[in-house]
Design a protein around this motif. Structure first.
Motif, mmCIF file in Angstrom:
data_model
loop_
_atom_site.group_PDB
_atom_site.id
_atom_site.type_symbol
_atom_site.label_atom_id
_atom_site.label_comp_id
_atom_site.label_asym_id
_atom_site.label_seq_id
_atom_site.Cartn_x
_atom_site.Cartn_y
_atom_site.Cartn_z
ATOM 1 N N ILE A 32 0.831 -1.207 0.000
ATOM 2 C CA ILE A 32 0.000 0.000 0.000
ATOM 3 C C ILE A 32 0.863 1.253 0.000
ATOM 4 O O ILE A 32 0.606 2.199 -0.747
ATOM 5 C CB ILE A 32 -0.950 0.003 1.217
ATOM 6 C CG1 ILE A 32 -1.968 -1.137 1.085
ATOM 7 C CG2 ILE A 32 -1.670 1.343 1.327
ATOM 8 C CD1 ILE A 32 -2.900 -1.277 2.272
ATOM 9 N N GLN A 33 1.896 1.252 0.810
ATOM 10 C CA GLN A 33 2.781 2.410 0.882
ATOM 11 C C GLN A 33 3.454 2.670 -0.463
ATOM 12 O O GLN A 33 3.597 3.824 -0.879
ATOM 13 C CB GLN A 33 3.849 2.187 1.960
ATOM 14 C CG GLN A 33 4.780 3.383 2.145
ATOM 15 C CD GLN A 33 5.838 3.130 3.192
ATOM 16 O OE1 GLN A 33 5.836 2.105 3.866
ATOM 17 N NE2 GLN A 33 6.759 4.056 3.327
ATOM 18 N N GLU A 34 3.838 1.597 -1.134
ATOM 19 C CA GLU A 34 4.474 1.717 -2.442
ATOM 20 C C GLU A 34 3.534 2.361 -3.454
ATOM 21 O O GLU A 34 3.929 3.266 -4.201
ATOM 22 C CB GLU A 34 4.908 0.337 -2.927
ATOM 23 C CG GLU A 34 5.718 0.350 -4.197
ATOM 24 C CD GLU A 34 6.195 -1.042 -4.567
ATOM 25 O OE1 GLU A 34 7.379 -1.326 -4.358
ATOM 26 O OE2 GLU A 34 5.371 -1.851 -5.049
ATOM 27 N N ARG A 35 2.277 1.928 -3.464
ATOM 28 C CA ARG A 35 1.303 2.502 -4.394
ATOM 29 C C ARG A 35 1.018 3.962 -4.070
ATOM 30 O O ARG A 35 0.823 4.787 -4.962
ATOM 31 C CB ARG A 35 0.008 1.680 -4.364
ATOM 32 C CG ARG A 35 0.204 0.273 -4.895
ATOM 33 C CD ARG A 35 -1.098 -0.480 -5.048
ATOM 34 N NE ARG A 35 -0.869 -1.813 -5.582
ATOM 35 C CZ ARG A 35 -1.817 -2.625 -5.996
ATOM 36 N NH1 ARG A 35 -3.075 -2.244 -5.926
ATOM 37 N NH2 ARG A 35 -1.527 -3.816 -6.468
ATOM 38 N N GLU A 36 1.009 4.267 -2.777
ATOM 39 C CA GLU A 36 0.807 5.661 -2.367
ATOM 40 C C GLU A 36 1.941 6.536 -2.904
ATOM 41 O O GLU A 36 1.696 7.647 -3.411
ATOM 42 C CB GLU A 36 0.751 5.751 -0.842
ATOM 43 C CG GLU A 36 0.535 7.174 -0.326
ATOM 44 C CD GLU A 36 0.580 7.250 1.187
ATOM 45 O OE1 GLU A 36 0.202 8.309 1.725
ATOM 46 O OE2 GLU A 36 1.003 6.275 1.825
ATOM 47 N N GLU A 37 3.164 6.054 -2.806
ATOM 48 C CA GLU A 37 4.321 6.809 -3.288
ATOM 49 C C GLU A 37 4.239 7.020 -4.798
ATOM 50 O O GLU A 37 4.551 8.104 -5.301
ATOM 51 C CB GLU A 37 5.611 6.072 -2.935
ATOM 52 C CG GLU A 37 5.950 6.086 -1.459
ATOM 53 C CD GLU A 37 7.237 5.339 -1.173
ATOM 54 O OE1 GLU A 37 8.172 5.420 -1.998
ATOM 55 O OE2 GLU A 37 7.316 4.663 -0.136
ATOM 56 N N ILE A 38 3.815 5.985 -5.533
ATOM 57 C CA ILE A 38 3.717 6.092 -6.995
ATOM 58 C C ILE A 38 2.677 7.133 -7.392
ATOM 59 O O ILE A 38 2.916 7.980 -8.260
ATOM 60 C CB ILE A 38 3.363 4.723 -7.617
ATOM 61 C CG1 ILE A 38 4.518 3.739 -7.417
ATOM 62 C CG2 ILE A 38 3.041 4.869 -9.101
ATOM 63 C CD1 ILE A 38 4.196 2.326 -7.824
ATOM 64 N N ILE A 39 1.504 7.084 -6.765
ATOM 65 C CA ILE A 39 0.433 8.033 -7.088
ATOM 66 C C ILE A 39 0.863 9.454 -6.750
ATOM 67 O O ILE A 39 0.645 10.394 -7.539
ATOM 68 C CB ILE A 39 -0.863 7.664 -6.335
ATOM 69 C CG1 ILE A 39 -1.387 6.310 -6.822
ATOM 70 C CG2 ILE A 39 -1.929 8.748 -6.538
ATOM 71 C CD1 ILE A 39 -2.519 5.749 -5.982
ATOM 72 N N ASN A 40 1.479 9.635 -5.589
ATOM 73 C CA ASN A 40 1.934 10.972 -5.197
ATOM 74 C C ASN A 40 2.998 11.499 -6.150
ATOM 75 O O ASN A 40 3.051 12.701 -6.437
ATOM 76 C CB ASN A 40 2.473 10.952 -3.769
ATOM 77 C CG ASN A 40 1.362 10.931 -2.730
ATOM 78 O OD1 ASN A 40 0.276 11.458 -2.957
ATOM 79 N ND2 ASN A 40 1.630 10.324 -1.584
ATOM 80 N N THR A 41 3.850 10.600 -6.646
ATOM 81 C CA THR A 41 4.887 11.006 -7.601
ATOM 82 C C THR A 41 4.271 11.417 -8.929
ATOM 83 O O THR A 41 4.625 12.449 -9.503
ATOM 84 C CB THR A 41 5.889 9.845 -7.840
ATOM 85 O OG1 THR A 41 6.520 9.501 -6.602
ATOM 86 C CG2 THR A 41 6.945 10.241 -8.859
ATOM 87 N N TYR A 42 3.314 10.613 -9.412
ATOM 88 C CA TYR A 42 2.698 10.889 -10.718
ATOM 89 C C TYR A 42 1.855 12.165 -10.684
ATOM 90 O O TYR A 42 1.841 12.944 -11.642
ATOM 91 C CB TYR A 42 1.842 9.699 -11.145
ATOM 92 C CG TYR A 42 1.246 9.876 -12.523
ATOM 93 C CD1 TYR A 42 2.056 9.820 -13.656
ATOM 94 C CD2 TYR A 42 -0.117 10.118 -12.698
ATOM 95 C CE1 TYR A 42 1.522 9.991 -14.919
ATOM 96 C CE2 TYR A 42 -0.655 10.295 -13.963
ATOM 97 C CZ TYR A 42 0.173 10.227 -15.072
ATOM 98 O OH TYR A 42 -0.356 10.409 -16.320
ATOM 99 N N PHE A 43 1.146 12.386 -9.574
ATOM 100 C CA PHE A 43 0.246 13.543 -9.484
ATOM 101 C C PHE A 43 0.817 14.675 -8.624
ATOM 102 O O PHE A 43 0.077 15.470 -8.064
ATOM 103 C CB PHE A 43 -1.105 13.105 -8.894
ATOM 104 C CG PHE A 43 -1.932 12.263 -9.821
ATOM 105 C CD1 PHE A 43 -2.619 12.833 -10.888
ATOM 106 C CD2 PHE A 43 -2.020 10.899 -9.626
ATOM 107 C CE1 PHE A 43 -3.381 12.049 -11.739
ATOM 108 C CE2 PHE A 43 -2.786 10.101 -10.478
ATOM 109 C CZ PHE A 43 -3.470 10.687 -11.538
ATOM 110 N N LYS A 44 2.144 14.753 -8.543
ATOM 111 C CA LYS A 44 2.763 15.739 -7.651
ATOM 112 C C LYS A 44 2.427 17.183 -8.034
ATOM 113 O O LYS A 44 2.455 18.070 -7.179
ATOM 114 C CB LYS A 44 4.274 15.543 -7.630
ATOM 115 C CG LYS A 44 4.966 15.744 -8.972
ATOM 116 C CD LYS A 44 6.452 15.443 -8.853
ATOM 117 C CE LYS A 44 7.162 15.578 -10.201
ATOM 118 N NZ LYS A 44 8.604 15.249 -10.097
ATOM 119 N N ASN A 45 2.094 17.419 -9.302
ATOM 120 C CA ASN A 45 1.764 18.780 -9.744
ATOM 121 C C ASN A 45 0.256 19.020 -9.840
ATOM 122 O O ASN A 45 -0.181 20.065 -10.320
ATOM 123 C CB ASN A 45 2.418 19.064 -11.105
ATOM 124 C CG ASN A 45 3.932 19.045 -11.023
ATOM 125 O OD1 ASN A 45 4.511 19.529 -10.047
ATOM 126 N ND2 ASN A 45 4.587 18.482 -12.019
#
Length: 223
Positions: free
Chosen positions: A1-14
């Motif tokens: 779950i933490q890994e997926r959270e990091e990916i989503i936050n990275t992709y939608f950081k802007n």
């Protein structure tokens, strides 16, 4: 779950409209009701996914009668893609190129960087403590256009060297030279350029200048 959270936050950081909420011991429908959410969007790859999601939607409807679930189907060319497939492919020598055809660049870069940091940072720390240069080298080898001289290629070279160490007694100096050569060869990689080696060598000289590298090691790697 933490890994997926990091990916989503990275992709939608802007994109400040996107927020990640992790639910524990709670139905999504209950959370939606509490937050005043009436629509759920679920992605499906194939008919099997859709049947599974339809059952989930029915349960959500029982919990929250006002909830509506909308299904968005993946393109046919991506119907076979799963997180487990991407993770397995990305570790193969040519997997970087294949993974880029499956998922967004940010996702591929996330997994490549995570894998590479775990392995390559140990090698880098044996020859240097300059982490800014390590991060720079890592970023260069994760570039989208690299089909061969990429981060997987670096890892493969070090694995081959480890096998050679069982047969050859390398001196500490020779080992350092080999490590530097692996990290800096084809650091610049432009398929349309004829000066990749020269530009990579120039970066090596810049690194030497900034880090007071032994002159004999500097010359040997440059050659």
């Amino acid at each position: 779950i933490q890994e997926r959270e990091e990916i989503i936050n990275t992709y939608f950081k802007n994109n400040k409209q996107v927020q990640v909420k992790i639910l524990e011991n709670e139905f999504l429908a209950s959370y939606a009701k509490r937050e005043g959410i009436e629509n759920l969007i679920r992605g499906v790859r194939n008919q099997h996914d859709k049947e599974y999601e339809k059952n989930i939607a029915a349960v959500n409807k029982t919990i929250n009668p006002n909830i509506k679930t909308k299904f968005y189907r993946a393109e046919k060319s991506l119907a076979h893609v799963s997180s487990s497939l991407v993770k397995s492919v990305i570790n193969l020598p040519e997997g970087q190129r294949v993974a880029f055809s499956m998922v967004k660049e940010e996702v591929v870069s996330f997994f490549l960087e995570k894998r590479a940091k775990e392995f390559l940072n140990k090698k880098w720390n044996k020859i240097s403590k300059n982490n800014n240069w390590f991060d720079f080298i890592l970023k260069k080898h994760i570039e989208h256009h690299r089909h061969y001289h990429n981060v997987n290629h670096l890892i493969e070279l070090f694995l081959q060297f480890e096998k050679m160490e069982n047969e050859v007694n390398f001196s500490k100096k020779d080992k350092k030279i080999i490590f530097y050569c692996i990290f800096f060869h084809d650091l610049i990689y432009d398929t349309l350029s004829k000066t990749n080696e020269e530009e990579s060598a120039d970066l090596w000289l810049l690194y030497c200048q900034e880090n007071n590298v032994n002159k004999k090691i500097e010359q040997k790697v440059y050659e």
